[in-house]
Design an enzyme around this catalytic site. Structure first.
Site, PDB file in Angstrom:
ATOM      1  N   HIS A  18      79.030 -30.651  27.221  1.00  0.00           N
ATOM      2  CA  HIS A  18      79.189 -30.399  25.800  1.00  0.00           C
ATOM      3  C   HIS A  18      78.111 -31.147  25.027  1.00  0.00           C
ATOM      4  O   HIS A  18      77.573 -32.136  25.496  1.00  0.00           O
ATOM      5  CB  HIS A  18      80.583 -30.829  25.298  1.00  0.00           C
ATOM      6  CG  HIS A  18      80.848 -32.303  25.328  1.00  0.00           C
ATOM      7  ND1 HIS A  18      80.992 -33.011  26.499  1.00  0.00           N
ATOM      8  CD2 HIS A  18      81.011 -33.205  24.330  1.00  0.00           C
ATOM      9  CE1 HIS A  18      81.240 -34.289  26.228  1.00  0.00           C
ATOM     10  NE2 HIS A  18      81.241 -34.438  24.919  1.00  0.00           N
ATOM     11  N   HIS A  30      88.315 -35.931  27.914  1.00  0.00           N
ATOM     12  CA  HIS A  30      89.055 -36.668  26.876  1.00  0.00           C
ATOM     13  C   HIS A  30      88.823 -36.087  25.482  1.00  0.00           C
ATOM     14  O   HIS A  30      88.964 -36.781  24.480  1.00  0.00           O
ATOM     15  CB  HIS A  30      88.757 -38.170  26.934  1.00  0.00           C
ATOM     16  CG  HIS A  30      87.339 -38.564  26.638  1.00  0.00           C
ATOM     17  ND1 HIS A  30      86.757 -39.671  27.207  1.00  0.00           N
ATOM     18  CD2 HIS A  30      86.390 -38.037  25.826  1.00  0.00           C
ATOM     19  CE1 HIS A  30      85.507 -39.812  26.767  1.00  0.00           C
ATOM     20  NE2 HIS A  30      85.278 -38.828  25.916  1.00  0.00           N
ATOM     21  N   HIS A  86      84.679 -43.675  20.430  1.00  0.00           N
ATOM     22  CA  HIS A  86      83.825 -42.783  19.656  1.00  0.00           C
ATOM     23  C   HIS A  86      83.493 -43.393  18.288  1.00  0.00           C
ATOM     24  O   HIS A  86      83.747 -42.800  17.245  1.00  0.00           O
ATOM     25  CB  HIS A  86      84.485 -41.412  19.544  1.00  0.00           C
ATOM     26  CG  HIS A  86      84.652 -40.758  20.888  1.00  0.00           C
ATOM     27  ND1 HIS A  86      85.704 -41.076  21.730  1.00  0.00           N
ATOM     28  CD2 HIS A  86      83.873 -39.868  21.559  1.00  0.00           C
ATOM     29  CE1 HIS A  86      85.586 -40.384  22.855  1.00  0.00           C
ATOM     30  NE2 HIS A  86      84.486 -39.654  22.775  1.00  0.00           N
ATOM     31  N   GLU A 132      78.024 -38.300  29.376  1.00  0.00           N
ATOM     32  CA  GLU A 132      79.033 -39.337  29.595  1.00  0.00           C
ATOM     33  C   GLU A 132      79.735 -39.187  30.948  1.00  0.00           C
ATOM     34  O   GLU A 132      80.441 -40.110  31.382  1.00  0.00           O
ATOM     35  CB  GLU A 132      80.073 -39.314  28.468  1.00  0.00           C
ATOM     36  CG  GLU A 132      80.983 -38.097  28.465  1.00  0.00           C
ATOM     37  CD  GLU A 132      81.848 -37.978  27.215  1.00  0.00           C
ATOM     38  OE1 GLU A 132      81.666 -38.798  26.289  1.00  0.00           O
ATOM     39  OE2 GLU A 132      82.700 -37.072  27.163  1.00  0.00           O
TER      40      GLU A 132
END
Length: 424
Positions: A193, A12, A59, A240
């Protein structure tokens, strides 16, 4: 009966939405992103998916650190793009499935998951980057969604095992919904990441490939990993991917891998994945038992005379008026409520019916409509009306008549300062 057709995994990253919005479809550096989502879009259309259960994390856009929950289920009929700092994306709102979302919420709570719920909140790139890629040149994807926002940015976060168990409970919830629907479970986020600190830019494509292989063939190995292990292998933010275990936990043990692709052009290894569920039909008796289980705690409450349980359906239907009255916690709103009600109510989009209910202090009518008592007591405090006077109005009595039914004839309010002293 609703059925889970399969599971989707998708990164995403804001990279995805940026690529779509800036027309990078034919740029060789960006094209693999579009190719991966083209495969997902084709599968969704071929399988006639009606609803996507969308697992994502916000976020720090709509869900800030002042109230940060582990699992937050969307129970709205419309989800618009959030402003993440530079203005919202120009994308169509996602349309929510009210009935399924409310049913899932009831089911998960019955299965002892302590859920939070949201409505009236915009959604950021965690939700919209992948979902917006399911539309084509004719417009957005026409189906409906049920969003689950997972709090994975402020520690502690739920374990990988808790994600898996939620997925298993989600399967029971969806299959026990009586409407005939084709449902896909879409997990978003990752792959590897890290976007903060001196480790920013970290990637581990070997781990990403291992993760996807284990997710398909041996998910129990992922279930038993600690958050620290995920962070070491895939970056702190890359951890995540534990959200993908919700999707995998909702599927059968056996799945067919219909599509898998990864592409690591910059900061995030962008993945797209499709599993087809190979499970059989659920047991009808088990579904009936689960439906009874869902309704067990509240069975009979709605039949209590003079009682109006505040359900998700009532909450959604009356969010506007409840929000308007909740805003009386702000001094500037209170001042205008008292001195400029008509203009204020119009600015907040209240209907004439809603204005009339407030204007004429129709306390019991507001309760019957779906206004929750705890905003009515705020309204009463602003107006200098003690709580017992509101209770009396509910019962069709005068304040004196109501107080005569109490052990002590006292009045009180949630008002503070001089407002409280004036009512004592």
């Amino acid at each position: 009966m609703a059925r889970i057709v399969g599971g989707i995994g998708a990164s995403h990253s804001p990279t995805i939405g940026f690529a779509k919005d800036t027309g990078k479809q034919n740029d060789p550096a960006w094209k693999p992103i579009f190719d991966g989502f083209h495969a997902i879009r084709g599968w969704v259309h071929a399988k006639k998916i009606d609803v996507i259960f969308m697992i994502y994390n916000d976020h720090i856009t709509s869900f800030f650190l002042d109230h940060y929950s582990a699992f937050v289920l969307g129970i709205d009929d419309r989800y618009v793009a959030a402003d993440e700092g530079g203005g919202p994306r120009d994308v169509a709102p996602a349309m929510g499935h009210l009935g399924l979302s409310q049913h899932i919420g009831m089911s998960l709570v019955a299965d002892e998951f302590d859920m939070s719920f949201f409505q009236g909140k915009p959604v950021d790139h965690g939700f919209l980057s992948p979902l917006s890629m399911l539309g084509d040149e004719r417009g957005p994807w026409p189906g409906q969604v049920v969003p689950l926002q997972v709090g994975v940015l402020q520690l502690p976060v739920p374990t990988a095992k808790r994600m898996w168990k939620l997925g298993q409970a989600l399967r029971r919830a969806i299959e026990s919904y009586p409407e005939d629907l084709n449902v896909a479970i879409m997990a978003t986020g990752g792959l590897s990441h890290q976007v903060h600190g001196e480790r920013a830019g970290f990637l581990n494509e070997a781990w990403d490939n291992e993760f996807l292989d284990l997710l398909e063939k041996a998910p129990e190995q992922l279930v038993n990993m600690r958050i620290a292990e995920y962070a070491a292998k895939g970056g702190m933010e890359g951890a995540e991917v534990i959200m993908w275990l919700i999707m995998r936990g909702a599927l059968s043990d056996r799945v067919n891998l219909a599509h898998k692709q990864t592409y690591a052009p910059s900061v995030t290894n962008i993945a797209t994945l499709v599993f087809e569920d190979l499970g059989g039909e659920p047991d009808a008796a088990a579904l009936a038992a689960h439906r009874q289980h869902i309704g067990h705690e509240l069975e009979g409450a709605g039949a209590l005379q003079g009682t109006y349980p505040f359900t998700h359906a009532r909450s959604h239907a009356n969010l506007r008026i409840n929000r308007f009255l909740h805003a009386l916690t702000r001094p500037e709103h209170r001042a205008r409520f008292v001195n400029d009600f008509e203009a204020l109510a119009t600015e907040h989009g209240l209907s004439e019916e809603e204005k009339d209910l407030i204007r004429h202090r129709k306390w019991i009518e507001m309760i019957r409509r779906g206004v929750i008592f705890f905003v009515l007591e705020k309204m009463a405090a602003v107006l200098g009306v003690p709580n017992p006077a509101v209770y009396a109005a509910f019962r069709g009595e005068t304040l004196e008549q109501f107080l005569a039914t109490r052990k002590l004839p006292i009045t009180y309010s949630v008002a503070g300062g001089s407002k409280a002293r004036n009512m004592s």
